[in-house]
Scaffold this motif. Structure first.
Motif, PDB file in Angstrom:
ATOM      1  N   GLN A   1      -2.137  -1.937  -5.293  1.00 39.32           N
ATOM      2  CA  GLN A   1      -2.920  -3.012  -5.830  1.00 39.32           C
ATOM      3  C   GLN A   1      -4.229  -2.704  -6.468  1.00 39.32           C
ATOM      4  O   GLN A   1      -4.707  -3.410  -7.362  1.00 39.32           O
ATOM      5  N   LEU A   2      -4.842  -1.579  -6.071  1.00 38.56           N
ATOM      6  CA  LEU A   2      -6.029  -1.101  -6.457  1.00 38.56           C
ATOM      7  C   LEU A   2      -5.836  -0.564  -7.735  1.00 38.56           C
ATOM      8  O   LEU A   2      -6.677  -0.645  -8.869  1.00 38.56           O
ATOM      9  N   LEU A   3      -4.753   0.198  -7.916  1.00 36.86           N
ATOM     10  CA  LEU A   3      -4.320   0.670  -9.336  1.00 36.86           C
ATOM     11  C   LEU A   3      -4.033  -0.543 -10.260  1.00 36.86           C
ATOM     12  O   LEU A   3      -4.191  -0.290 -11.667  1.00 36.86           O
ATOM     13  N   ASP A   4      -3.322  -1.493  -9.886  1.00 37.14           N
ATOM     14  CA  ASP A   4      -3.155  -2.616 -10.714  1.00 37.14           C
ATOM     15  C   ASP A   4      -4.304  -3.277 -11.298  1.00 37.14           C
ATOM     16  O   ASP A   4      -4.267  -3.824 -12.371  1.00 37.14           O
ATOM     17  N   ASP A   5      -5.456  -3.261 -10.535  1.00 40.68           N
ATOM     18  CA  ASP A   5      -6.902  -3.647 -11.013  1.00 40.68           C
ATOM     19  C   ASP A   5      -7.293  -2.535 -12.162  1.00 40.68           C
ATOM     20  O   ASP A   5      -7.634  -1.687 -11.855  1.00 40.68           O
ATOM     21  N   VAL A   6      -7.138  -2.999 -13.367  1.00 39.02           N
ATOM     22  CA  VAL A   6      -7.507  -2.064 -14.376  1.00 39.02           C
ATOM     23  C   VAL A   6      -8.984  -1.695 -14.626  1.00 39.02           C
ATOM     24  O   VAL A   6      -9.409  -0.802 -15.237  1.00 39.02           O
TER      25      VAL A   6
ATOM     26  N   ALA B   1      22.936   0.894  -3.203  1.00 36.36           N
ATOM     27  CA  ALA B   1      22.147   0.657  -2.191  1.00 36.36           C
ATOM     28  C   ALA B   1      21.020   1.576  -2.202  1.00 36.36           C
ATOM     29  O   ALA B   1      20.814   2.312  -1.230  1.00 36.36           O
ATOM     30  N   PRO B   2      20.082   1.425  -2.985  1.00 35.45           N
ATOM     31  CA  PRO B   2      19.054   2.624  -3.217  1.00 35.45           C
ATOM     32  C   PRO B   2      18.149   2.217  -2.162  1.00 35.45           C
ATOM     33  O   PRO B   2      17.884   1.290  -1.690  1.00 35.45           O
ATOM     34  N   SER B   3      17.648   3.462  -1.748  1.00 34.31           N
ATOM     35  CA  SER B   3      16.849   3.543  -0.584  1.00 34.31           C
ATOM     36  C   SER B   3      15.554   4.229  -1.097  1.00 34.31           C
ATOM     37  O   SER B   3      15.162   5.567  -1.211  1.00 34.31           O
ATOM     38  N   ILE B   4      14.652   3.246  -1.637  1.00 30.38           N
ATOM     39  CA  ILE B   4      13.451   3.814  -2.533  1.00 30.38           C
ATOM     40  C   ILE B   4      12.112   3.461  -1.704  1.00 30.38           C
ATOM     41  O   ILE B   4      10.959   4.150  -1.907  1.00 30.38           O
ATOM     42  N   PHE B   5      11.942   3.075  -0.567  1.00 27.21           N
ATOM     43  CA  PHE B   5      10.729   2.412   0.246  1.00 27.21           C
ATOM     44  C   PHE B   5      10.635   3.582   1.152  1.00 27.21           C
ATOM     45  O   PHE B   5      11.625   4.048   2.172  1.00 27.21           O
ATOM     46  N   PRO B   6       9.406   3.960   1.771  1.00 24.68           N
ATOM     47  CA  PRO B   6       9.173   5.052   2.725  1.00 24.68           C
ATOM     48  C   PRO B   6       9.457   4.491   4.015  1.00 24.68           C
ATOM     49  O   PRO B   6       9.589   3.301   4.298  1.00 24.68           O
ATOM     50  N   GLU B   7       9.978   5.265   5.084  1.00 22.04           N
ATOM     51  CA  GLU B   7      10.432   4.663   6.168  1.00 22.04           C
ATOM     52  C   GLU B   7       9.372   4.423   7.229  1.00 22.04           C
ATOM     53  O   GLU B   7       9.570   3.668   8.057  1.00 22.04           O
ATOM     54  N   ASN B   8       7.966   4.909   6.802  1.00 21.79           N
ATOM     55  CA  ASN B   8       6.964   4.761   7.760  1.00 21.79           C
ATOM     56  C   ASN B   8       6.350   3.446   7.397  1.00 21.79           C
ATOM     57  O   ASN B   8       5.762   3.269   6.293  1.00 21.79           O
ATOM     58  N   PRO B   9       6.255   2.325   8.278  1.00 21.85           N
ATOM     59  CA  PRO B   9       5.893   1.019   7.878  1.00 21.85           C
ATOM     60  C   PRO B   9       4.257   1.161   7.298  1.00 21.85           C
ATOM     61  O   PRO B   9       3.895   0.739   6.507  1.00 21.85           O
ATOM     62  N   LYS B  10       3.498   2.023   8.271  1.00 19.54           N
ATOM     63  CA  LYS B  10       1.987   2.068   7.717  1.00 19.54           C
ATOM     64  C   LYS B  10       1.980   2.730   6.507  1.00 19.54           C
ATOM     65  O   LYS B  10       1.051   2.473   5.965  1.00 19.54           O
ATOM     66  N   GLU B  11       2.583   3.833   6.162  1.00 17.29           N
ATOM     67  CA  GLU B  11       2.515   4.557   5.026  1.00 17.29           C
ATOM     68  C   GLU B  11       3.013   3.553   3.768  1.00 17.29           C
ATOM     69  O   GLU B  11       2.514   3.363   2.665  1.00 17.29           O
ATOM     70  N   MET B  12       3.963   2.635   3.894  1.00 11.57           N
ATOM     71  CA  MET B  12       4.229   1.625   3.073  1.00 11.57           C
ATOM     72  C   MET B  12       3.025   0.604   2.938  1.00 11.57           C
ATOM     73  O   MET B  12       2.898   0.299   1.566  1.00 11.57           O
ATOM     74  N   GLN B  13       2.501   0.246   3.709  1.00 12.30           N
ATOM     75  CA  GLN B  13       1.138  -0.631   3.771  1.00 12.30           C
ATOM     76  C   GLN B  13       0.057   0.116   2.897  1.00 12.30           C
ATOM     77  O   GLN B  13      -0.437  -0.445   2.167  1.00 12.30           O
ATOM     78  N   GLN B  14       0.050   1.550   2.984  1.00  9.93           N
ATOM     79  CA  GLN B  14      -0.984   2.362   2.340  1.00  9.93           C
ATOM     80  C   GLN B  14      -0.912   2.315   0.987  1.00  9.93           C
ATOM     81  O   GLN B  14      -1.638   2.185   0.115  1.00  9.93           O
ATOM     82  N   LEU B  15       0.326   2.691   0.715  1.00  8.89           N
ATOM     83  CA  LEU B  15       0.875   2.725  -0.731  1.00  8.89           C
ATOM     84  C   LEU B  15       0.792   1.310  -1.447  1.00  8.89           C
ATOM     85  O   LEU B  15       0.449   1.370  -2.525  1.00  8.89           O
ATOM     86  N   GLU B  16       1.216   0.223  -0.727  1.00  8.57           N
ATOM     87  CA  GLU B  16       0.950  -0.976  -1.282  1.00  8.57           C
ATOM     88  C   GLU B  16      -0.413  -1.425  -1.583  1.00  8.57           C
ATOM     89  O   GLU B  16      -0.755  -1.916  -2.650  1.00  8.57           O
ATOM     90  N   LYS B  17      -1.271  -0.970  -0.791  1.00  7.81           N
ATOM     91  CA  LYS B  17      -2.815  -1.170  -0.994  1.00  7.81           C
ATOM     92  C   LYS B  17      -3.330  -0.185  -2.193  1.00  7.81           C
ATOM     93  O   LYS B  17      -4.249  -0.904  -2.991  1.00  7.81           O
ATOM     94  N   ILE B  18      -2.934   0.989  -2.256  1.00  8.20           N
ATOM     95  CA  ILE B  18      -3.342   1.631  -3.384  1.00  8.20           C
ATOM     96  C   ILE B  18      -2.813   1.050  -4.777  1.00  8.20           C
ATOM     97  O   ILE B  18      -3.232   1.043  -5.867  1.00  8.20           O
TER      98      ILE B  18
END
Length: 293
Positions: free
Chosen positions: A190-195, A171-188
């Protein structure tokens, strides 16, 4: 840690597509130090998907995402088909013991498509449990029936049961506990996925309201690689697609991916893919479509 396990040293191997087609390898078994050599390891690439469940021993595993794991007893590594990996193996004083399985590339592709496997999941720590050992033994036993009617189906059912037990044990726990930080990392991400995005990493962190050091450390904990390594991998993933599916020259591909010099691109591709861009293209099927935009 016990030095002995209630398993028999046995294994079997079949090549479902013929002896020359290693991509369709179906094998498994329990192996000790008399079969597995102790070595410092080196980068390898296999056509088939493979599992190694460590029961005795330790070492270092580096996956195709450039993540590095120090493994020990109770850890399990997944090596995806036709991807580079590094794995050193070092014995304890009382030797080495592992359960290993190889699955045909066609099966692993189907499991990836179904979401049972994930390409970025390469390391788990289920521990050594009776249920997981039992599933490994059942899979190994099933391989001695693959030449009978429905034998391959029995082996496939057994390995799916092994994956089911593995999911229960981890039961790996790999996601940040802070929802705001999770959203920030997801946004970055997405930006990094754009080569085509070449903004400096500190600037990307500022765009989503994160300090650079916090972003760098949180991103690595979340993905297993640094932001820069992730950006490089996304570029090289796109390079692989362009090499495989277009007739663009290597210089054109380098320019399309934002490299200022073909030499820089070639060196980076060689470093992370362990072959030159031309060798990478030569090892792939001929282009079937042109992706010119």
């Amino acid at each position: 840690m016990k030095s002995n396990f209630p398993v028999k040293l046995r294994s079997n191997c079949r090549y479902l597509g013929g002896e020359e087609n290693h991509a369709e390898k179906l094998s498994g078994g329990f192996y000790d130090h008399t079969f597995i050599p102790e070595c410092s390891g080196g980068y390898l690439r296999h056509k088939y998907f493979a599992i190694t469940y460590i029961l005795k021993g330790y070492g270092v595993f580096k996956d195709h995402c450039l993540r590095c794991f120090n493994y020990q007893e109770g850890d399990l590594v997944l090596r995806h088909a036709d991807t580079p990996f590094f794995m050193s193996k070092h014995f304890r004083a009382d030797g080495w013991l592992e359960f290993s399985a190889a699955l045909p590339q066609s099966l692993s592709d189907a499991l990836l498509a179904a979401g049972i496997l994930q390409k970025n999941l390469t390391f788990l720590s289920p521990g050594i449990t009776p249920a997981l050992l039992g599933a490994a033994e059942a899979y190994t036993d099933s391989l001695f029936c693959v030449n009978r009617i429905t034998g391959v189906g029995r082996a496939y059912a057994a390995i799916l049961n092994f994956f089911d037990e593995l999911a229960r044990s981890t039961a790996p726990s790999i996601f940040p506990e802070n929802p705001k930080e999770m959203q920030q990392l997801e946004k970055i991400k997405q930006l990094l996925d754009d080569v085509s995005n070449t903004d400096p990493l500190p600037q990307l962190a500022r765009q989503v309201g994160m300090g650079y050091e916090n972003f760098r450390k949180s991103f690595r904990r979340w993905t297993g690689v640094s932001p820069q390594e992730y950006r490089i991998q996304r570029r090289l993933d796109q390079a692989d697609a362009l090499l495989r599916h277009t007739n663009l020259s290597i210089k054109e591909i380098a320019e399309r991916l934002g490299y200022s010099d073909i030499v820089i691109f070639s060196r980076q591709y060689q470093k992370f893919r362990h072959v030159s861009p031309s060798a990478g293209r030569g090892a792939m099927p001929p282009a079937k479509a042109l992706l010119r935009r």
